[in-house]
Scaffold this motif. Structure first.
Motif, PDB file in Angstrom:
ATOM      1  N   GLY A 110       0.780  -1.227   0.000  1.00  0.00           N
ATOM      2  CA  GLY A 110       0.000   0.000   0.000  1.00  0.00           C
ATOM      3  C   GLY A 110       0.808   1.271   0.000  1.00  0.00           C
ATOM      4  O   GLY A 110       0.236   2.353   0.092  1.00  0.00           O
ATOM      5  N   GLY A 111       2.137   1.191  -0.113  1.00  0.00           N
ATOM      6  CA  GLY A 111       2.947   2.403  -0.108  1.00  0.00           C
ATOM      7  C   GLY A 111       3.698   2.566  -1.422  1.00  0.00           C
ATOM      8  O   GLY A 111       3.205   2.199  -2.496  1.00  0.00           O
ATOM      9  N   GLN A 112       4.898   3.116  -1.338  1.00  0.00           N
ATOM     10  CA  GLN A 112       5.714   3.334  -2.521  1.00  0.00           C
ATOM     11  C   GLN A 112       6.534   2.087  -2.829  1.00  0.00           C
ATOM     12  O   GLN A 112       7.343   1.644  -2.019  1.00  0.00           O
ATOM     13  CB  GLN A 112       6.653   4.531  -2.323  1.00  0.00           C
ATOM     14  CG  GLN A 112       7.530   4.824  -3.526  1.00  0.00           C
ATOM     15  CD  GLN A 112       8.422   6.027  -3.310  1.00  0.00           C
ATOM     16  OE1 GLN A 112       8.247   6.767  -2.344  1.00  0.00           O
ATOM     17  NE2 GLN A 112       9.372   6.229  -4.198  1.00  0.00           N
ATOM     18  N   ALA A 113       6.324   1.523  -4.018  1.00  0.00           N
ATOM     19  CA  ALA A 113       7.045   0.315  -4.401  1.00  0.00           C
ATOM     20  C   ALA A 113       8.508   0.635  -4.660  1.00  0.00           C
ATOM     21  O   ALA A 113       8.879   1.754  -5.034  1.00  0.00           O
ATOM     22  CB  ALA A 113       6.417  -0.297  -5.642  1.00  0.00           C
ATOM     23  N   GLY A 114       9.362  -0.352  -4.457  1.00  0.00           N
ATOM     24  CA  GLY A 114      10.775  -0.179  -4.737  1.00  0.00           C
ATOM     25  C   GLY A 114      11.059  -0.307  -6.223  1.00  0.00           C
ATOM     26  O   GLY A 114      10.198  -0.720  -7.013  1.00  0.00           O
ATOM     27  N   THR A 115      12.268   0.058  -6.637  1.00  0.00           N
ATOM     28  CA  THR A 115      12.677  -0.057  -8.026  1.00  0.00           C
ATOM     29  C   THR A 115      14.035  -0.755  -8.100  1.00  0.00           C
ATOM     30  O   THR A 115      14.826  -0.705  -7.154  1.00  0.00           O
ATOM     31  CB  THR A 115      12.788   1.315  -8.712  1.00  0.00           C
ATOM     32  OG1 THR A 115      13.779   2.102  -8.034  1.00  0.00           O
ATOM     33  CG2 THR A 115      11.454   2.042  -8.681  1.00  0.00           C
ATOM     34  N   ALA A 116      14.310  -1.371  -9.249  1.00  0.00           N
ATOM     35  CA  ALA A 116      15.597  -2.024  -9.487  1.00  0.00           C
ATOM     36  C   ALA A 116      15.896  -1.956 -10.975  1.00  0.00           C
ATOM     37  O   ALA A 116      15.015  -2.210 -11.802  1.00  0.00           O
ATOM     38  CB  ALA A 116      15.561  -3.475  -9.009  1.00  0.00           C
ATOM     39  N   SER A 117      17.126  -1.602 -11.311  1.00  0.00           N
ATOM     40  CA  SER A 117      17.510  -1.529 -12.719  1.00  0.00           C
ATOM     41  C   SER A 117      18.989  -1.870 -12.875  1.00  0.00           C
ATOM     42  O   SER A 117      19.782  -1.712 -11.945  1.00  0.00           O
ATOM     43  CB  SER A 117      17.225  -0.140 -13.303  1.00  0.00           C
ATOM     44  OG  SER A 117      18.002   0.842 -12.652  1.00  0.00           O
ATOM     45  N   ASN A 118      19.354  -2.329 -14.062  1.00  0.00           N
ATOM     46  CA  ASN A 118      20.760  -2.589 -14.355  1.00  0.00           C
ATOM     47  C   ASN A 118      21.034  -2.271 -15.826  1.00  0.00           C
ATOM     48  O   ASN A 118      20.118  -2.251 -16.652  1.00  0.00           O
ATOM     49  CB  ASN A 118      21.155  -4.035 -14.027  1.00  0.00           C
ATOM     50  CG  ASN A 118      20.294  -5.063 -14.750  1.00  0.00           C
ATOM     51  OD1 ASN A 118      19.794  -4.833 -15.844  1.00  0.00           O
ATOM     52  ND2 ASN A 118      20.114  -6.230 -14.128  1.00  0.00           N
ATOM     53  N   ARG A 119      22.291  -2.046 -16.101  1.00  0.00           N
ATOM     54  CA  ARG A 119      22.694  -1.751 -17.481  1.00  0.00           C
ATOM     55  C   ARG A 119      24.174  -2.102 -17.634  1.00  0.00           C
ATOM     56  O   ARG A 119      24.982  -1.792 -16.758  1.00  0.00           O
ATOM     57  CB  ARG A 119      22.475  -0.283 -17.828  1.00  0.00           C
ATOM     58  CG  ARG A 119      22.783   0.067 -19.290  1.00  0.00           C
ATOM     59  CD  ARG A 119      22.456   1.520 -19.603  1.00  0.00           C
ATOM     60  NE  ARG A 119      22.696   1.844 -20.997  1.00  0.00           N
ATOM     61  CZ  ARG A 119      21.845   1.608 -21.982  1.00  0.00           C
ATOM     62  NH1 ARG A 119      20.670   1.049 -21.702  1.00  0.00           N
ATOM     63  NH2 ARG A 119      22.133   1.923 -23.228  1.00  0.00           N
ATOM     64  N   GLY A 120      24.532  -2.737 -18.761  1.00  0.00           N
ATOM     65  CA  GLY A 120      25.924  -3.097 -18.990  1.00  0.00           C
ATOM     66  C   GLY A 120      26.258  -3.127 -20.462  1.00  0.00           C
ATOM     67  O   GLY A 120      25.368  -3.218 -21.324  1.00  0.00           O
ATOM     68  N   SER A 121      27.532  -3.033 -20.763  1.00  0.00           N
ATOM     69  CA  SER A 121      27.976  -3.116 -22.149  1.00  0.00           C
ATOM     70  C   SER A 121      29.362  -3.736 -22.207  1.00  0.00           C
ATOM     71  O   SER A 121      30.172  -3.583 -21.282  1.00  0.00           O
ATOM     72  CB  SER A 121      27.999  -1.734 -22.813  1.00  0.00           C
ATOM     73  OG  SER A 121      28.997  -0.921 -22.238  1.00  0.00           O
ATOM     74  N   VAL A 122      29.630  -4.444 -23.311  1.00  0.00           N
ATOM     75  CA  VAL A 122      30.941  -5.035 -23.582  1.00  0.00           C
ATOM     76  C   VAL A 122      31.275  -4.756 -25.039  1.00  0.00           C
ATOM     77  O   VAL A 122      30.433  -4.951 -25.924  1.00  0.00           O
ATOM     78  CB  VAL A 122      30.947  -6.555 -23.334  1.00  0.00           C
ATOM     79  CG1 VAL A 122      32.243  -7.174 -23.838  1.00  0.00           C
ATOM     80  CG2 VAL A 122      30.776  -6.858 -21.854  1.00  0.00           C
ATOM     81  N   SER A 123      32.487  -4.289 -25.285  1.00  0.00           N
ATOM     82  CA  SER A 123      32.923  -4.062 -26.657  1.00  0.00           C
ATOM     83  C   SER A 123      34.316  -4.638 -26.854  1.00  0.00           C
ATOM     84  O   SER A 123      35.141  -4.649 -25.928  1.00  0.00           O
ATOM     85  CB  SER A 123      32.915  -2.570 -27.004  1.00  0.00           C
ATOM     86  OG  SER A 123      33.877  -1.874 -26.235  1.00  0.00           O
ATOM     87  N   LEU A 124      34.570  -5.124 -28.056  1.00  0.00           N
ATOM     88  CA  LEU A 124      35.869  -5.687 -28.402  1.00  0.00           C
ATOM     89  C   LEU A 124      36.265  -5.180 -29.783  1.00  0.00           C
ATOM     90  O   LEU A 124      35.466  -5.246 -30.720  1.00  0.00           O
ATOM     91  CB  LEU A 124      35.814  -7.222 -28.382  1.00  0.00           C
ATOM     92  CG  LEU A 124      37.117  -7.978 -28.681  1.00  0.00           C
ATOM     93  CD1 LEU A 124      37.125  -9.308 -27.935  1.00  0.00           C
ATOM     94  CD2 LEU A 124      37.267  -8.249 -30.184  1.00  0.00           C
ATOM     95  N   LEU A 125      37.486  -4.681 -29.893  1.00  0.00           N
ATOM     96  CA  LEU A 125      38.027  -4.257 -31.179  1.00  0.00           C
ATOM     97  C   LEU A 125      39.354  -4.969 -31.394  1.00  0.00           C
ATOM     98  O   LEU A 125      40.279  -4.830 -30.591  1.00  0.00           O
ATOM     99  CB  LEU A 125      38.242  -2.741 -31.217  1.00  0.00           C
ATOM    100  CG  LEU A 125      38.929  -2.207 -32.481  1.00  0.00           C
ATOM    101  CD1 LEU A 125      38.056  -2.455 -33.715  1.00  0.00           C
ATOM    102  CD2 LEU A 125      39.241  -0.722 -32.342  1.00  0.00           C
TER     103      LEU A 125
END
Length: 241
Positions: A110-125
Motif C-alpha cells: 500500500g505504499g511506494q514500491a521499490g525499483t531495481a535496474s541494471n545496465r551493462g555493455s561489452v565491446s571488443l576491437l
C-alpha cells in the motif's frame, strides 16, 4: 624499536602485495605470446592444442560484477596483445561471455514500491599492423536472467601480431519500498539489482605456415613424380613399338 620494525615490515608487505597484484599477465602459447599489461587478476590458459588456444579473462570477470541495494558501478579497459611466433599465423578468434542480471524490486503493502535496474555493455576491437580490424558490441539493460553472446572472426592470416581492446561497464540502481502502517510507523524494505559477466573466454585459432624450404621440397617432389611418369610412358611406348 620492535614496534617500528613491525610497522615498516607491514608497509613493505603491503607494497609488495600491491606490486604483485598489478603484475601483467603473460601466457606463452604454442603459436603466440599473449600479454595483458592491465590485469590485476591473472588470466588463465584453459587449453592449447590442435591449433586452438583458449584463455579465460579472470581479470575482466572480476571487474564486471556489481550488486547493490543502492547504486553501484564499475568499468574495465584492457589492451591485449598477441605476438605471433615465427612459422605460425592467426586464422580466427571467438570471444564468448554471458551477462547475468538480477532485478528484485521490493513490493510495498500500500505504499511506494521499490525499483531495481541494471545496465551493462561489452565491446571488443581487434586489429593488426596491416590495417585490418573488426570487433563487436553487446549491451544489456533491465536484465533479469542470462544473455549469452559471441564475437568472432574467421579466414584471417595474421603473421606478426594481433591486438585487442576489451572494454566494459556495469551500473545498477535500486531504491527500497516504503510504507506507513496505521500506527504511523514508517517501514522500508530493500530492493536489489545486480549484473555480472560470466566466463568471458577467448579462443584464438592458429595454423602453421610452411617454411620456404618446405615449398622447395614439395616442388622438387612434384618434379620427380612428373619425370618418373614421363619416363614410364616413354618406356611403355618403346616396348609397344
Amino acid at each position: 624499536m620492535n614496534l617500528l620494525k613491525l610497522q615498516m615490515s607491514a608497509v613493505a608487505l603491503a607494497f609488495a602485495s600491491a606490486s604483485a597484484a598489478a603484475a601483467p599477465t603473460v601466457i606463452e602459447a604454442t603459436a603466440f605470446t599473449f600479454s595483458n599489461p592491465d590485469s590485476t587478476v591473472a588470466d588463465v590458459l584453459v587449453s592449447d592444442a590442435d591449433g586452438a588456444t583458449t584463455i579465460r579473462f579472470s581479470d575482466f570477470a572480476s571487474s564486471m560484477a556489481v550488486k547493490s541495494s543502492d547504486a553501484d558501478g564499475n568499468a574495465y579497459s584492457g589492451d591485449l596483445n598477441f605476438a605471433v611466433r615465427s612459422g605460425y599465423h592467426i586464422t580466427g578468434y571467438s570471444f564468448s561471455a554471458t551477462f547475468a542480471g538480477t532485478l528484485d524490486a521490493a513490493v510495498a503493502p500500500g505504499g511506494q514500491a521499490g525499483t531495481a535496474s541494471n545496465r551493462g555493455s561489452v565491446s571488443l576491437l581487434a586489429s593488426a599492423p596491416s590495417g585490418w580490424s573488426t570487433g563487436g558490441n553487446r549491451q544489456a539493460s533491465q536484465l533479469n536472467g542470462n544473455d549469452a553472446f559471441v564475437f568472432s572472426a574467421a579466414n584471417l592470416s595474421l603473421r606478426e601480431s594481433m591486438s585487442m581492446s576489451l572494454n566494459g561497464s556495469m551500473t545498477v540502481f535500486a531504491m527500497p519500498a516504503s510504507w506507513t502502517t496505521p500506527d504511523g510507523v514508517v517501514h522500508s524494505q530493500d530492493s536489489w539489482a545486480g549484473l555480472a559477466l560470466l566466463n568471458p573466454t577467448l579462443t584464438v585459432y592458429t595454423s602453421a605456415v610452411p617454411e620456404p624450404e618446405t615449398y622447395a621440397m614439395l616442388a622438387l617432389g612434384l618434379a620427380v613424380i612428373g619425370l618418373t611418369r614421363r619416363t614410364r610412358r616413354l618406356q611403355e611406348g618403346t616396348a609397344q613399338a
